[in-house]
Motif scaffolding. Sequence first.
Motif, PDB file in Angstrom:
ATOM      1  N   ASP A   5       5.383 -43.486 -19.932  1.00 49.99           N
ATOM      2  CA  ASP A   5       4.457 -42.745 -20.776  1.00 49.99           C
ATOM      3  C   ASP A   5       5.165 -41.602 -21.480  1.00 49.99           C
ATOM      4  O   ASP A   5       4.948 -41.354 -22.671  1.00 49.99           O
ATOM      5  CB  ASP A   5       3.303 -42.178 -19.945  1.00 49.99           C
ATOM      6  N   THR A   6       6.049 -40.909 -20.740  1.00 54.85           N
ATOM      7  CA  THR A   6       6.784 -39.806 -21.333  1.00 54.85           C
ATOM      8  C   THR A   6       7.690 -40.304 -22.454  1.00 54.85           C
ATOM      9  O   THR A   6       7.794 -39.695 -23.520  1.00 54.85           O
ATOM     10  CB  THR A   6       7.623 -39.089 -20.259  1.00 54.85           C
ATOM     11  N   ALA A   7       8.337 -41.423 -22.209  1.00 55.43           N
ATOM     12  CA  ALA A   7       9.242 -41.980 -23.211  1.00 55.43           C
ATOM     13  C   ALA A   7       8.480 -42.373 -24.480  1.00 55.43           C
ATOM     14  O   ALA A   7       9.015 -42.305 -25.582  1.00 55.43           O
ATOM     15  CB  ALA A   7       9.977 -43.195 -22.642  1.00 55.43           C
ATOM     16  N   ARG A   8       7.227 -42.789 -24.318  1.00 56.72           N
ATOM     17  CA  ARG A   8       6.429 -43.159 -25.485  1.00 56.72           C
ATOM     18  C   ARG A   8       5.941 -41.943 -26.248  1.00 56.72           C
ATOM     19  O   ARG A   8       5.313 -42.068 -27.288  1.00 56.72           O
ATOM     20  CB  ARG A   8       5.200 -43.964 -25.019  1.00 56.72           C
ATOM     21  N   GLY A   9       6.159 -40.745 -25.714  1.00 59.63           N
ATOM     22  CA  GLY A   9       5.726 -39.545 -26.400  1.00 59.63           C
ATOM     23  C   GLY A   9       4.249 -39.263 -26.227  1.00 59.63           C
ATOM     24  O   GLY A   9       3.588 -38.798 -27.159  1.00 59.63           O
ATOM     25  N   VAL A  10       3.697 -39.523 -25.046  1.00 60.48           N
ATOM     26  CA  VAL A  10       2.297 -39.223 -24.785  1.00 60.48           C
ATOM     27  C   VAL A  10       2.092 -37.711 -24.860  1.00 60.48           C
ATOM     28  O   VAL A  10       2.843 -36.930 -24.280  1.00 60.48           O
ATOM     29  CB  VAL A  10       1.875 -39.756 -23.399  1.00 60.48           C
ATOM     30  N   THR A  11       1.068 -37.280 -25.572  1.00 61.68           N
ATOM     31  CA  THR A  11       0.827 -35.861 -25.803  1.00 61.68           C
ATOM     32  C   THR A  11      -0.348 -35.354 -24.992  1.00 61.68           C
ATOM     33  O   THR A  11      -1.080 -36.128 -24.360  1.00 61.68           O
ATOM     34  CB  THR A  11       0.545 -35.616 -27.293  1.00 61.68           C
ATOM     35  N   GLY A  12      -0.550 -34.048 -25.058  1.00 63.00           N
ATOM     36  CA  GLY A  12      -1.696 -33.451 -24.402  1.00 63.00           C
ATOM     37  C   GLY A  12      -3.006 -33.975 -24.958  1.00 63.00           C
ATOM     38  O   GLY A  12      -3.961 -34.195 -24.218  1.00 63.00           O
ATOM     39  N   GLU A  13      -3.055 -34.181 -26.269  1.00 65.07           N
ATOM     40  CA  GLU A  13      -4.253 -34.751 -26.892  1.00 65.07           C
ATOM     41  C   GLU A  13      -4.542 -36.153 -26.351  1.00 65.07           C
ATOM     42  O   GLU A  13      -5.703 -36.541 -26.186  1.00 65.07           O
ATOM     43  CB  GLU A  13      -4.091 -34.811 -28.401  1.00 65.07           C
ATOM     44  N   ASP A  14      -3.475 -36.911 -26.084  1.00 63.43           N
ATOM     45  CA  ASP A  14      -3.642 -38.277 -25.594  1.00 63.43           C
ATOM     46  C   ASP A  14      -4.288 -38.316 -24.207  1.00 63.43           C
ATOM     47  O   ASP A  14      -5.076 -39.220 -23.908  1.00 63.43           O
ATOM     48  CB  ASP A  14      -2.293 -39.001 -25.525  1.00 63.43           C
ATOM     49  N   GLU A  15      -3.958 -37.355 -23.360  1.00 63.39           N
ATOM     50  CA  GLU A  15      -4.407 -37.467 -21.968  1.00 63.39           C
ATOM     51  C   GLU A  15      -5.536 -36.517 -21.571  1.00 63.39           C
ATOM     52  O   GLU A  15      -6.050 -36.599 -20.459  1.00 63.39           O
ATOM     53  CB  GLU A  15      -3.227 -37.285 -21.012  1.00 63.39           C
ATOM     54  N   VAL A  16      -5.959 -35.629 -22.479  1.00 62.62           N
ATOM     55  CA  VAL A  16      -6.946 -34.629 -22.080  1.00 62.62           C
ATOM     56  C   VAL A  16      -8.278 -35.260 -21.679  1.00 62.62           C
ATOM     57  O   VAL A  16      -8.931 -34.793 -20.735  1.00 62.62           O
ATOM     58  CB  VAL A  16      -7.148 -33.576 -23.190  1.00 62.62           C
ATOM     59  N   VAL A  17      -8.685 -36.331 -22.344  1.00 60.07           N
ATOM     60  CA  VAL A  17      -9.960 -36.960 -22.004  1.00 60.07           C
ATOM     61  C   VAL A  17      -9.912 -37.555 -20.604  1.00 60.07           C
ATOM     62  O   VAL A  17     -10.841 -37.388 -19.804  1.00 60.07           O
ATOM     63  CB  VAL A  17     -10.340 -38.030 -23.049  1.00 60.07           C
ATOM     64  N   ASP A  18      -8.832 -38.248 -20.275  1.00 59.12           N
ATOM     65  CA  ASP A  18      -8.709 -38.828 -18.931  1.00 59.12           C
ATOM     66  C   ASP A  18      -8.649 -37.746 -17.862  1.00 59.12           C
ATOM     67  O   ASP A  18      -9.230 -37.894 -16.773  1.00 59.12           O
ATOM     68  CB  ASP A  18      -7.469 -39.721 -18.850  1.00 59.12           C
ATOM     69  N   PRO A 103     -23.940 -37.960 -13.225  1.00 61.92           N
ATOM     70  CA  PRO A 103     -23.232 -36.685 -13.415  1.00 61.92           C
ATOM     71  C   PRO A 103     -21.809 -36.638 -12.878  1.00 61.92           C
ATOM     72  O   PRO A 103     -21.049 -35.733 -13.242  1.00 61.92           O
ATOM     73  CB  PRO A 103     -24.128 -35.679 -12.670  1.00 61.92           C
ATOM     74  N   PHE A 104     -21.422 -37.597 -12.037  1.00 58.27           N
ATOM     75  CA  PHE A 104     -20.050 -37.608 -11.538  1.00 58.27           C
ATOM     76  C   PHE A 104     -19.311 -38.881 -11.952  1.00 58.27           C
ATOM     77  O   PHE A 104     -18.332 -39.278 -11.320  1.00 58.27           O
ATOM     78  CB  PHE A 104     -20.038 -37.430 -10.018  1.00 58.27           C
ATOM     79  N   SER A 105     -19.749 -39.456 -13.077  1.00 57.00           N
ATOM     80  CA  SER A 105     -19.091 -40.657 -13.586  1.00 57.00           C
ATOM     81  C   SER A 105     -17.973 -40.335 -14.571  1.00 57.00           C
ATOM     82  O   SER A 105     -17.031 -41.106 -14.731  1.00 57.00           O
ATOM     83  CB  SER A 105     -20.109 -41.569 -14.273  1.00 57.00           C
ATOM     84  N   GLY A 106     -18.084 -39.198 -15.259  1.00 52.72           N
ATOM     85  CA  GLY A 106     -17.120 -38.900 -16.308  1.00 52.72           C
ATOM     86  C   GLY A 106     -17.165 -39.932 -17.423  1.00 52.72           C
ATOM     87  O   GLY A 106     -16.164 -40.173 -18.101  1.00 52.72           O
ATOM     88  N   GLU A 107     -18.324 -40.496 -17.650  1.00 51.65           N
ATOM     89  CA  GLU A 107     -18.451 -41.558 -18.650  1.00 51.65           C
ATOM     90  C   GLU A 107     -18.250 -41.020 -20.064  1.00 51.65           C
ATOM     91  O   GLU A 107     -18.662 -39.900 -20.383  1.00 51.65           O
ATOM     92  CB  GLU A 107     -19.827 -42.213 -18.522  1.00 51.65           C
ATOM     93  N   VAL A 108     -17.613 -41.822 -20.900  1.00 45.39           N
ATOM     94  CA  VAL A 108     -17.468 -41.493 -22.316  1.00 45.39           C
ATOM     95  C   VAL A 108     -18.507 -42.296 -23.093  1.00 45.39           C
ATOM     96  O   VAL A 108     -18.519 -43.531 -23.053  1.00 45.39           O
ATOM     97  CB  VAL A 108     -16.054 -41.806 -22.832  1.00 45.39           C
ATOM     98  N   ALA A 109     -19.401 -41.595 -23.780  1.00 45.49           N
ATOM     99  CA  ALA A 109     -20.460 -42.246 -24.549  1.00 45.49           C
ATOM    100  C   ALA A 109     -20.865 -41.335 -25.699  1.00 45.49           C
ATOM    101  O   ALA A 109     -20.878 -40.097 -25.551  1.00 45.49           O
ATOM    102  CB  ALA A 109     -21.670 -42.547 -23.665  1.00 45.49           C
ATOM    103  N   GLY A 111     -19.366 -40.340 -28.235  1.00 50.70           N
ATOM    104  CA  GLY A 111     -18.345 -39.380 -28.643  1.00 50.70           C
ATOM    105  C   GLY A 111     -18.162 -38.204 -27.712  1.00 50.70           C
ATOM    106  O   GLY A 111     -17.490 -37.230 -28.078  1.00 50.70           O
ATOM    107  N   CYS A 112     -18.743 -38.267 -26.504  1.00 51.48           N
ATOM    108  CA  CYS A 112     -18.655 -37.158 -25.557  1.00 51.48           C
ATOM    109  C   CYS A 112     -18.232 -37.649 -24.182  1.00 51.48           C
ATOM    110  O   CYS A 112     -18.462 -38.805 -23.821  1.00 51.48           O
ATOM    111  CB  CYS A 112     -20.012 -36.458 -25.418  1.00 51.48           C
ATOM    112  N   VAL A 113     -17.642 -36.740 -23.412  1.00 49.09           N
ATOM    113  CA  VAL A 113     -17.423 -36.961 -21.982  1.00 49.09           C
ATOM    114  C   VAL A 113     -18.603 -36.333 -21.257  1.00 49.09           C
ATOM    115  O   VAL A 113     -18.879 -35.140 -21.413  1.00 49.09           O
ATOM    116  CB  VAL A 113     -16.107 -36.329 -21.497  1.00 49.09           C
ATOM    117  N   TRP A 114     -19.320 -37.161 -20.461  1.00 49.77           N
ATOM    118  CA  TRP A 114     -20.521 -36.721 -19.781  1.00 49.77           C
ATOM    119  C   TRP A 114     -20.231 -36.433 -18.308  1.00 49.77           C
ATOM    120  O   TRP A 114     -19.450 -37.134 -17.670  1.00 49.77           O
ATOM    121  CB  TRP A 114     -21.607 -37.800 -19.850  1.00 49.77           C
ATOM    122  N   GLY A 115     -20.923 -35.419 -17.781  1.00 51.33           N
ATOM    123  CA  GLY A 115     -20.828 -35.178 -16.350  1.00 51.33           C
ATOM    124  C   GLY A 115     -20.929 -33.715 -16.003  1.00 51.33           C
ATOM    125  O   GLY A 115     -20.720 -32.830 -16.843  1.00 51.33           O
TER     126      GLY A 115
END
Length: 441
Positions: A5-18, A103-109, A111-115
């Motif tokens: 992932d680092t080699a691919r240049g994954v950024t903070g924007e890429d992983e903030v949702v997860d 509330p503890f699913s962290g579902e994305v729906a 355009g938002c992250v819910w929980g």
Amino acid sequence: MSETDTARGVTGEDEVVDLCRELIQIDTSNYGDHSGPGERKAAEYVAEKLAEVGLEPKIFESHPGRASTVARIEGEDPSRPALLIHGHTDVVPANADDWTHHPFSGEVADGCVWGRGAVDMKDMDAMTLAVVRDRLRSGRRPPRDIVLAFLADEEAGGTYGARHLVDNHRDLFEGVTEAISEVGGFSFTVSEQRRLYLIQTAEKGMHWMKLTVAGTAGHGSMIHRDNAITELSEAVARLGRHKFPVRVTKTTRAFLDELGDALGTELDPENMEGTLAKLGGIAKLIGATLSNTANPTQLGAGYKVNVIPGEATAHVDGRFLPGYEEEFLADLDRILGPKVRREDVHSDKAVETTFDGELVAAMQSALLAEDPAAKAIPYMLSGGTDAKSFDDLGIRGFGFAPLKLPPELDFAGMFHGVDERVPVDGLKFGVRVLDRFIDAS
């Protein structure tokens, strides 16, 4: 994050949702009595994410399960005063039956992250982790030392989180003079040409209190003039309906001036009903900063329908403006009357700082770089944060968890509310702004 992932240049924007989703999926509900699952799992999660990019985080457990994680990043100039970025990992409880998405699913729906915790405040925790991980993976050290603190127990006053660290491990914050944390940096759209970003520079103090009335116990069928429930109910009703006088602090005056300028009108703090109606989702936040408040939240008395109890109790959430604690307490005693005994369950001070200096300039420049319509303005938070504890160390605190929000989103309603959620685009915006802010600070 793997080497691939680092080699691919994954950024903070890429992983903030997860990161945000995974934090939400860790149930850290705080019931205020250690009956929840605790924050240990979240502390270990954060420590693992920080260790992956070369930091040496430490976990501090103040009570079984009640854990906080702290790490320090060495800056390019360690002789400069350090910056603290702190967030809490605990959340208020949630009833899943009331929610659209669990509330503890962290579902994305939609355009938002819910929980639970999506805005209070696992969003900021995730943005901080994302920025720090990105910078350390790419070898970008901050200009000065940064202390990271992911804290337990904020939702119950911070006794087992920030307060524990300040009282027992103050060496962790050696050299820190300024801090940023939650409930600030979010947008209020006036027009497409102007978005105000509210920076928290003050917060009300708190008196969470228990009220007790003693009466004479007796048979429910008798005429009874000394009924504790009757006396307490009347006192609580007086308090709950009382309208405390408007008091304009320095922060609120500055906010009203800036808001009035943006709206093209002069605002009278004594006549704010019309103005608050124009503020949409932030009206609740702002309206409560114009006066002291005292809201009854719990009642308790009796054990059988035909028995008049000898005692009745109530709990009240009291909040006072900076500089008005004595007035608030005097008003309480006058309203409640001599038969009501008042005792604090938890109390803490109000804090207020000025809206100036290099740190404020860094916030303004970082926001403007990502949103040309941005203008940063100060405001007061009606609630409280861990900034109260860090103020005891002389650390100047600001609320700066940057989010560019859709105008229609009821942001204030997200805090402790049902269907709490944060826009995905807002999270990514926050990562970009925080990254710029660190460079400029």
